[in-house]
Write a protein that holds these residues in place. Structure first.
Motif, PDB file in Angstrom:
ATOM      1  N   CYS A   1       0.838  -1.143   0.041  1.00 45.69           N
ATOM      2  CA  CYS A   1      -0.114   0.097   0.002  1.00 45.69           C
ATOM      3  C   CYS A   1       0.763   1.271   0.009  1.00 45.69           C
ATOM      4  O   CYS A   1       1.903   1.154   0.462  1.00 45.69           O
ATOM      5  CB  CYS A   1      -0.993   0.052   1.238  1.00 45.69           C
TER       6      CYS A   1
ATOM      7  N   PRO B   1       1.431   5.972   4.183  1.00 46.60           N
ATOM      8  CA  PRO B   1       0.410   6.999   4.696  1.00 46.60           C
ATOM      9  C   PRO B   1       1.122   8.549   4.766  1.00 46.60           C
ATOM     10  O   PRO B   1       2.238   8.698   5.000  1.00 46.60           O
ATOM     11  CB  PRO B   1       0.367   6.708   6.076  1.00 46.60           C
TER      12      PRO B   1
ATOM     13  N   ALA C   1      -5.705  -3.024   5.656  1.00 53.32           N
ATOM     14  CA  ALA C   1      -5.107  -1.988   4.564  1.00 53.32           C
ATOM     15  C   ALA C   1      -6.151  -0.929   4.472  1.00 53.32           C
ATOM     16  O   ALA C   1      -5.760   0.469   4.408  1.00 53.32           O
ATOM     17  CB  ALA C   1      -4.476  -2.770   3.242  1.00 53.32           C
TER      18      ALA C   1
ATOM     19  N   TYR D   1      -5.860   3.482   5.392  1.00 53.54           N
ATOM     20  CA  TYR D   1      -5.500   4.412   4.313  1.00 53.54           C
ATOM     21  C   TYR D   1      -6.541   5.370   4.026  1.00 53.54           C
ATOM     22  O   TYR D   1      -6.067   6.463   3.895  1.00 53.54           O
ATOM     23  CB  TYR D   1      -5.214   3.260   3.023  1.00 53.54           C
TER      24      TYR D   1
ATOM     25  N   ARG E   1      -6.699   8.304   6.515  1.00 56.44           N
ATOM     26  CA  ARG E   1      -5.855   9.375   6.464  1.00 56.44           C
ATOM     27  C   ARG E   1      -5.973  10.009   4.915  1.00 56.44           C
ATOM     28  O   ARG E   1      -5.822  11.254   4.786  1.00 56.44           O
ATOM     29  CB  ARG E   1      -4.342   8.444   6.220  1.00 56.44           C
TER      30      ARG E   1
ATOM     31  N   LEU F   1      -8.680   1.348  -3.683  1.00 59.46           N
ATOM     32  CA  LEU F   1      -7.874   2.523  -2.802  1.00 59.46           C
ATOM     33  C   LEU F   1      -7.685   3.632  -3.801  1.00 59.46           C
ATOM     34  O   LEU F   1      -6.887   3.389  -4.996  1.00 59.46           O
ATOM     35  CB  LEU F   1      -6.356   2.027  -2.114  1.00 59.46           C
TER      36      LEU F   1
END
Length: 257
Positions: free
Chosen positions: A5, A8, A40, A44, A47, A97
């Motif tokens: 991922c 952040p 995950a 994510y 944020r 995402l």
């Protein structure tokens, strides 16, 4: 091999800062047994939205009954259980995402806003696609009577919902000026490792392209087994363990038999 991922980003000031604006998003995430993706997804998205100063509450809609997965009914339940402190929703896949910070998650006052538009989604590119990530005001979702509860198993519920949007006189809007193309999102799902339930029995095949003019928010049948506030790597969310109910005389394909 699985891709890591993205790292952040630091969080902005807390939500009581007036720069966050007046609206609050209910992020509705249909879910069943995909915990590595959830671990995950929650930090994510918390944020990502916080950096954009989007007030939000993440709801994990965990189907715990023994029927086949029903994404649309879970979203209906999430809508009904999301509370009065949120005024718009995101129907959001757990395995998608957003990578481009220019993507807009703000209040979709002008109509449904399809964040994961066909020209950006890594897998689905047909013009009427509205899956993946779709934002609606709660008023607009009610105008559509939510989503059909007849879609057990994977797929087709988004296509039926597109017809509901049009039937309600609403226009789907999509991102503009995004130059990252199919690299706009990270898709976490590995189909070789976790196969989707795409089984279609004869009666289901006949019905899958029909518009459900009767059901939706008005007749979703469910029970909340538990409601748990959870923190995933410091990111808050609420897990709703949901028991859906199925009338097997109406939709016999809700079972695996």
């Amino acid at each position: 091999p699985r891709q890591p991922c993205p790292p952040p980003a630091p969080l902005p000031p807390p939500e009581d800062d007036p720069s966050w604006g007046p609206h609050r998003l209910a992020l509705l995430v249909p879910f069943r047994e995909r915990f590595e993706e959830l671990l995950a997804f929650v930090p994510y998205m918390h944020r990502f939205l916080s950096k954009k100063r989007i007030r939000h509450h993440i709801f994990i809609l965990n189907q715990v009954d023994h029927f086949r997965f029903n994404r649309a009914s879970l979203i209906n339940v999430g809508f009904l259980e999301s509370g009065n402190d949120t005024d718009y929703i995101a129907m959001h896949d757990v395995d998608l995402l957003p990578l481009n910070e220019q993507l807009d998650y703000s209040f979709p006052e002008a109509g449904p806003f399809h964040v994961a538009s066909p020209e950006l989604h890594p897998l689905y590119h047909y013009k009427t696609y509205v899956g993946g990530i779709l934002l609606l005001t709660k008023q607009h979702y009610e105008m559509c009577n939510g989503m059909s509860n007849r879609f057990w198993g994977w797929g087709r519920e988004d296509d039926e919902f597109y017809r509901r949007i049009k039937g309600a006189g609403l226009q789907v809007r999509r991102p503009s000026g995004i130059t990252t193309g199919y690299e706009t999102f990270q898709h976490l799902h590995d189909p070789a490792w976790r196969k989707r339930d795409q089984k279609r029995i004869a009666a289901q095949k006949q019905e899958q392209f029909k518009v459900d003019r009767e059901g939706g928010l008005n007749n979703v049948r469910y029970r909340i087994e538990s409601r748990t506030a959870l923190s995933v790597a410091g990111a808050p969310c609420t897990v709703l363990n949901i028991l859906l109910d199925c009338d097997t005389s109406e939709t016999p394909w809700c079972t695996f038999g």
